[in-house]
Design a protein around this motif. Structure first.
Motif, PDB file in Angstrom:
ATOM      1  N   TYR A 181       4.068  -8.717  -0.795  1.00 11.01           N
ATOM      2  CA  TYR A 181       4.145  -7.444  -0.105  1.00 11.01           C
ATOM      3  C   TYR A 181       5.345  -6.637  -0.597  1.00 11.01           C
ATOM      4  O   TYR A 181       6.388  -7.196  -0.932  1.00 11.01           O
ATOM      5  CB  TYR A 181       4.307  -7.650   1.405  1.00 11.01           C
ATOM      6  CG  TYR A 181       3.062  -8.105   2.137  1.00 11.01           C
ATOM      7  CD1 TYR A 181       1.895  -8.468   1.467  1.00 11.01           C
ATOM      8  CD2 TYR A 181       3.044  -8.177   3.522  1.00 11.01           C
ATOM      9  CE1 TYR A 181       0.765  -8.886   2.142  1.00 11.01           C
ATOM     10  CE2 TYR A 181       1.908  -8.586   4.218  1.00 11.01           C
ATOM     11  CZ  TYR A 181       0.772  -8.945   3.519  1.00 11.01           C
ATOM     12  OH  TYR A 181      -0.352  -9.351   4.195  1.00 11.01           O
ATOM     13  N   ALA A 200      -0.003  -6.270  -0.759  1.00 13.37           N
ATOM     14  CA  ALA A 200       0.135  -5.021  -0.004  1.00 13.37           C
ATOM     15  C   ALA A 200       1.385  -4.288  -0.453  1.00 13.37           C
ATOM     16  O   ALA A 200       2.392  -4.904  -0.786  1.00 13.37           O
ATOM     17  CB  ALA A 200       0.217  -5.306   1.498  1.00 13.37           C
ATOM     18  N   ASP A 201       1.308  -2.944  -0.431  1.00 11.88           N
ATOM     19  CA  ASP A 201       2.531  -2.180  -0.666  1.00 11.88           C
ATOM     20  C   ASP A 201       3.418  -2.239   0.579  1.00 11.88           C
ATOM     21  O   ASP A 201       4.610  -2.528   0.477  1.00 11.88           O
ATOM     22  CB  ASP A 201       2.226  -0.726  -1.029  1.00 11.88           C
ATOM     23  CG  ASP A 201       3.497   0.063  -1.237  1.00 11.88           C
ATOM     24  OD1 ASP A 201       4.147  -0.128  -2.281  1.00 11.88           O
ATOM     25  OD2 ASP A 201       3.868   0.832  -0.334  1.00 11.88           O
ATOM     26  N   TYR A 221      -4.956   4.198  -1.133  1.00 15.55           N
ATOM     27  CA  TYR A 221      -5.288   3.538   0.128  1.00 15.55           C
ATOM     28  C   TYR A 221      -4.228   2.507   0.477  1.00 15.55           C
ATOM     29  O   TYR A 221      -3.755   2.450   1.628  1.00 15.55           O
ATOM     30  CB  TYR A 221      -6.664   2.874   0.015  1.00 15.55           C
ATOM     31  CG  TYR A 221      -7.098   2.165   1.283  1.00 15.55           C
ATOM     32  CD1 TYR A 221      -7.797   2.850   2.268  1.00 15.55           C
ATOM     33  CD2 TYR A 221      -6.795   0.830   1.496  1.00 15.55           C
ATOM     34  CE1 TYR A 221      -8.185   2.222   3.439  1.00 15.55           C
ATOM     35  CE2 TYR A 221      -7.175   0.185   2.662  1.00 15.55           C
ATOM     36  CZ  TYR A 221      -7.877   0.881   3.631  1.00 15.55           C
ATOM     37  OH  TYR A 221      -8.243   0.246   4.792  1.00 15.55           O
ATOM     38  N   MET A 222      -3.838   1.685  -0.502  1.00 12.46           N
ATOM     39  CA  MET A 222      -2.826   0.664  -0.247  1.00 12.46           C
ATOM     40  C   MET A 222      -1.485   1.290   0.102  1.00 12.46           C
ATOM     41  O   MET A 222      -0.780   0.828   1.006  1.00 12.46           O
ATOM     42  CB  MET A 222      -2.684  -0.248  -1.468  1.00 12.46           C
ATOM     43  CG  MET A 222      -3.895  -1.136  -1.723  1.00 12.46           C
ATOM     44  SD  MET A 222      -3.671  -2.171  -3.197  1.00 12.46           S
ATOM     45  CE  MET A 222      -2.350  -3.267  -2.642  1.00 12.46           C
ATOM     46  N   ASP A 273      -2.030  -1.452   4.199  1.00  7.94           N
ATOM     47  CA  ASP A 273      -2.896  -2.604   4.388  1.00  7.94           C
ATOM     48  C   ASP A 273      -2.911  -3.508   3.161  1.00  7.94           C
ATOM     49  O   ASP A 273      -2.665  -3.056   2.029  1.00  7.94           O
ATOM     50  CB  ASP A 273      -4.328  -2.153   4.687  1.00  7.94           C
ATOM     51  CG  ASP A 273      -4.465  -1.499   6.048  1.00  7.94           C
ATOM     52  OD1 ASP A 273      -3.498  -1.589   6.837  1.00  7.94           O
ATOM     53  OD2 ASP A 273      -5.528  -0.904   6.315  1.00  7.94           O
ATOM     54  N   ALA A 274      -3.240  -4.779   3.387  1.00 11.10           N
ATOM     55  CA  ALA A 274      -3.293  -5.767   2.316  1.00 11.10           C
ATOM     56  C   ALA A 274      -4.714  -5.924   1.782  1.00 11.10           C
ATOM     57  O   ALA A 274      -5.698  -5.677   2.494  1.00 11.10           O
ATOM     58  CB  ALA A 274      -2.782  -7.115   2.825  1.00 11.10           C
ATOM     59  N   ILE A 275      -4.810  -6.336   0.528  1.00 15.33           N
ATOM     60  CA  ILE A 275      -6.092  -6.702  -0.056  1.00 15.33           C
ATOM     61  C   ILE A 275      -6.042  -8.171  -0.451  1.00 15.33           C
ATOM     62  O   ILE A 275      -4.974  -8.748  -0.645  1.00 15.33           O
ATOM     63  CB  ILE A 275      -6.445  -5.825  -1.288  1.00 15.33           C
ATOM     64  CG1 ILE A 275      -5.412  -6.006  -2.415  1.00 15.33           C
ATOM     65  CG2 ILE A 275      -6.549  -4.355  -0.888  1.00 15.33           C
ATOM     66  CD1 ILE A 275      -5.804  -5.303  -3.718  1.00 15.33           C
TER      67      ILE A 275
END
Length: 276
Positions: free
Chosen positions: A125, A147-148, A176-177, A182-184
């Motif tokens: 992150y 995630a950012d 989006y991130m 949010d995380a992917i």
């Protein structure tokens, strides 16, 4: 700083350290392992860990016995980013603050003359994602998440999140991130091109070691020059990038390694590159 010993096992992603330090390191063959070792803090980056990480990279830069760098972590997180407890601290006069130190480290990783592989074992992150962006190859364990996350805490990225993420994955996914925080998943990160391979957690270290050894058998001169041209190509016209490639090609033509590689091809044997 004393050197901590790690045991790299195909059966586990946990590194067994003789004593706890923010950054542990060891050499396994021609692969130098740098291990983030603040598991209770999710391996967040504080001043000492950043300084020790940078120091180890500097020590191994001219070490001919280290051909590949692997960046790994202990615990359930790869890296949760900068230690926010230190992020707002004002340094002593003449000292760099935490962001300055992180920028120096990430710049060094991106331009490092040896291949750098990220072994992502869990959460990556904010600054952890930026470490991933600074590495050449990314191998992630199943279950890892990316995630950012800066927007979740009203923090602005400073190590490449906003600047580099849209260059590595589709721009709409990057936005989006960045905007949601949010995380992917590792699988999605692989699909978008952020991750090269996804492997079972218990096989992560062994796969990274295997890949590191494969890279170590190649000419260090070729890998360093390829990385340099590839890093700079995005900021040049195609014609300028091709001229840069040709210049590197001409310079490499004077090396011992190219003669060794051509001789090995003719003689049907494995080349033994020396790096000059």
């Amino acid at each position: 700083m004393g050197e901590a010993v790690s045991i790299i096992s195909s059966a586990s992603t946990e590194f067994n350290m003789e004593h706890r330090v923010p950054i542990a390191y060891s050499q396994n063959g021609a692969v130098g392992w740098i291990v983030l070792d603040r598991p209770d803090a999710l391996n967040s980056l504080d001043r000492e860990s950043v300084l020790q990480f940078t120091e180890r990279l500097e020590a191994w830069r001219e070490d001919a016995g280290i051909r590949t760098i692997a960046v790994a972590a202990n615990g359930r997180a790869f890296c949760a980013g900068a230690d926010l407890k230190q992020a707002g601290q004002v340094p002593e006069p003449g000292q760099k603050d935490l962001l300055d130190l992180i920028v120096i480290l990430f710049d060094m990783l991106r331009a490092y003359p040896k291949p750098v592989i990220a072994a992502v074992n869990g959460l990556a992150y904010a600054g952890g994602l930026e470490i991933v962006l600074a590495c050449d190859i990314v191998i992630a364990a199943e279950g890892s998440r990316f995630a950012d996350a800066h927007s979740n805490f009203g923090v602005f990225p400073g190590g490449g999140g906003a600047a580099l993420l849209p260059r590595r994955i589709p721009a709409n996914v990057a936005r989006y991130m960045l905007l949601t925080g949010d995380a992917i998943s590792a699988a999605d990160a692989h699909m978008y091109g952020l991750v090269n391979e996804v492997v079972p957690l218990e096989g992560l270290n062994a796969r990274v070691q295997e890949l590191g050894e494969k890279l170590a058998r190649k000419s260090p001169l070729v890998l360093s020059a390829m990385k340099r041209v590839a890093n700079e190509a995005a900021d040049k016209s195609a014609a300028d990038a091709l001229r840069h490639e040709l210049l590197e090609n001409r310079n490499h033509g004077r090396s011992w390694d190219i003669q060794e590689g051509l001789s090995a091809f003719v003689e049907k044997r494995e080349p033994q590159f020396r790096g000059y």
